[in-house]
Design a protein around this motif. Structure first.
Motif, short mmCIF file in Angstrom:
data_model
loop_
_atom_site.label_atom_id
_atom_site.label_comp_id
_atom_site.label_asym_id
_atom_site.label_seq_id
_atom_site.Cartn_x
_atom_site.Cartn_y
_atom_site.Cartn_z
N THR A 130 -54.52 -44.50 -12.48
CA THR A 130 -55.66 -45.05 -13.23
C THR A 130 -55.23 -46.23 -14.10
O THR A 130 -56.08 -46.93 -14.65
CB THR A 130 -56.30 -43.98 -14.13
N ARG A 131 -53.93 -46.38 -14.27
CA ARG A 131 -53.32 -47.44 -15.08
C ARG A 131 -53.69 -47.31 -16.57
O ARG A 131 -53.66 -48.27 -17.31
CB ARG A 131 -53.68 -48.83 -14.54
N THR A 132 -54.00 -46.06 -16.97
CA THR A 132 -54.33 -45.82 -18.37
C THR A 132 -53.40 -44.80 -19.03
O THR A 132 -53.55 -44.51 -20.21
CB THR A 132 -55.78 -45.31 -18.51
N PHE A 179 -47.00 -54.24 -16.63
CA PHE A 179 -46.18 -53.04 -16.81
C PHE A 179 -44.73 -53.48 -16.68
O PHE A 179 -44.13 -53.47 -15.60
CB PHE A 179 -46.54 -51.99 -15.76
N PRO A 214 -57.52 -50.11 -18.37
CA PRO A 214 -56.47 -50.15 -17.34
C PRO A 214 -55.51 -51.32 -17.55
O PRO A 214 -55.92 -52.44 -17.89
CB PRO A 214 -57.27 -50.31 -16.04
N LEU A 215 -54.25 -51.03 -17.37
CA LEU A 215 -53.19 -52.03 -17.54
C LEU A 215 -53.04 -52.83 -16.26
O LEU A 215 -52.96 -52.27 -15.16
CB LEU A 215 -51.87 -51.32 -17.86
N ASP A 216 -52.99 -54.13 -16.39
CA ASP A 216 -52.70 -54.98 -15.23
C ASP A 216 -51.30 -54.62 -14.72
O ASP A 216 -50.35 -54.59 -15.51
CB ASP A 216 -52.75 -56.45 -15.64
N PRO A 217 -51.15 -54.32 -13.44
CA PRO A 217 -49.83 -53.91 -12.93
C PRO A 217 -48.73 -54.91 -13.27
O PRO A 217 -47.58 -54.50 -13.51
CB PRO A 217 -50.06 -53.83 -11.42
N VAL A 259 -49.26 -43.54 -19.49
CA VAL A 259 -47.86 -43.93 -19.34
C VAL A 259 -46.96 -42.82 -19.90
O VAL A 259 -47.26 -42.26 -20.97
CB VAL A 259 -47.56 -45.25 -20.07
N HIS A 313 -47.91 -43.87 -8.19
CA HIS A 313 -47.55 -44.29 -9.54
C HIS A 313 -46.63 -45.50 -9.48
O HIS A 313 -46.01 -45.79 -8.45
CB HIS A 313 -46.83 -43.16 -10.30
N ARG A 314 -46.52 -46.20 -10.59
CA ARG A 314 -45.54 -47.28 -10.72
C ARG A 314 -44.39 -46.78 -11.60
O ARG A 314 -44.63 -46.16 -12.64
CB ARG A 314 -46.17 -48.53 -11.32
N LEU A 337 -46.32 -45.31 -14.82
CA LEU A 337 -47.73 -45.66 -14.98
C LEU A 337 -48.55 -44.95 -13.92
O LEU A 337 -48.25 -45.07 -12.72
CB LEU A 337 -47.91 -47.18 -14.85
#
Length: 392
Positions: A376-378, A263, A257-260, A380, A349-350, A373
């Motif tokens: 799940t932040r995985t 992004f 997972p990507l740290d918000p 894109v 979503h972001r 994003l």
């Protein structure tokens, strides 16, 4: 007055359509004797159907102008004549499907804006048998245009026609019959808010996200997951609208997972994207700003609604359809997810708008670029489009 004296508009009503060079003359004829204008256009339709030459293609363009003028002339007869010309009589062989689609969508948009609802309802009393019939399509477009202005729902004839379109599987029948809150910016243009062409313009409209080393490191770990069908759906507002170049649509997965906070533009710059390669003629650093689903949806709608430099505006009904199909593709949602649920998921979503000064972007007509994003932040998704033809 004797029989040989002309009344205002008589000369225009008797002249062949080819002799009417200006819209003003067509409007005069539509207001004075719409049935004569319709009959002249009907004759031209028959002649064009018998002639596959360039001359008949020009005739079809004239017929389209006539239908547009009739659609904008407020009367029940004019509305009926306009729909009949583009829905039943318009020859397709000389100009192909694309020109016929354009004319039907144009007429439907003008009808919704100019005509009174009581004069449009009779056009929908006879239910269609074939979703691919041009006559059904122009009426489906009309229903779609009425939905965008908050009109038409609750009238029996219109509701019955919409239900039949659903039964037949017409593509526009999947859209809501009322305008959703997330669509509040559709067709609304604010003076001074055109295309974003500079970093300062982007920062003035959206909150900037600072670059981070963590974003750059995460971008290196992203792996591509190609999906041609999904990519075509995401790009459709731009391809249908005739933007100068094929948009770039790519899908990525991350191993963790990507740290918000990561992004950001540092992350985007490390992705293997064509739009981020090279140094363009304009100077400036790449920048990313946070945006919202309604901004993205409105941009997708406008891309198809206004059309690109190649000039293929799609009308409100189909622009709305392409915008939603694109948003679903960006979110990775199946088509059967209800619209309110899709809106809810979009909020989870972001969303980024980003700008770069590379060979892809030119900052002189229209450039759009988004990154999405998932919760799940995985996963894109990136969509980039430019309306600048580099070969021009």
């Amino acid at each position: 007055m004797n029989d040989n004296q002309a009344t205002p508009g008589d000369d225009a009503s008797r002249r062949p359509l080819g002799d009417l060079s200006g819209t003003a003359e067509l409007k005069l004829r539509a207001g004075a004797r719409p049935e004569e204008l319709y009959e002249a256009a009907e004759r031209l339709c028959r002649e064009a159907s018998d002639d596959g030459s360039a001359a008949s293609a020009a005739a079809v363009r004239t017929i389209g102008r006539v239908a547009d003028v009739l659609a904008e002339t407020r009367s029940r007869d004019c509305a009926r004549f306009a729909v009949d010309l583009v829905g039943r009589l318009l020859p397709t062989a000389p100009v192909g499907r694309r020109e016929g689609d354009r004319l039907r969508r144009s007429v439907a948009a003008k009808l919704a804006k100019a005509q009174q609802l009581r004069d449009l309802a009779p056009l929908l009393e006879e239910l269609p048998d074939d979703a691919e019939d041009p006559s059904a399509d122009v009426r489906a477009c009309l229903l779609g245009e009425l939905a965008l202005i908050g009109a038409g729902r609750g009238r029996p004839a219109l509701d019955a026609y919409a239900e039949r379109l659903q039964e037949l599987g017409h593509p526009l029948a999947v859209l809501p019959r009322t305008r959703l809150d997330v669509e509040h910016r559709f067709t609304v243009r604010v003076r001074g808010l055109g295309s974003v062409k500079t970093p300062d313009q982007l920062r003035s409209r959206f909150p900037e996200i600072s670059p981070t080393d963590g974003g750059a490191a995460a971008g290196h770990t992203a792996g591509q997951t190609p999906d041609g069908t999904r990519a075509r759906a995401a790009a459709e507002p731009f391809t249908a609208g005739g933007w100068a170049r094929e948009p770039e649509v790519r899908f990525f997965t991350l191993p963790r997972p990507l740290d918000p906070d990561d992004f950001n533009i540092s992350f985007v710059k490390e992705l293997p994207l064509d739009c981020m390669v090279g140094e363009g003629a304009h100077r400036g650093g790449a920048v990313a700003c946070r945006t919202t689903p309604d901004d993205v949806l409105d941009t997708l709608f406008a891309a198809a609604y206004d059309g690109g430099v190649n000039g293929r505006p799609q009308g409100g009904a189909y622009a709305r359809l392409y915008a939603w199909k694109s948003l679903y593709a960006l979110l990775g949602l199946p088509a059967d997810v209800p619209f309110p649920e899709a809106v809810g998921q979009a909020l989870d979503h972001r969303w980024l708008r980003f700008m770069a000064f590379t060979d892809w972007f030119h900052h002189d007509t229209a450039d759009e670029a988004f990154a999405v994003l998932d919760p799940t932040r995985t996963r894109v998704t990136v969509l980039a489009a430019t309306d600048t033809d580099t070969d021009g």
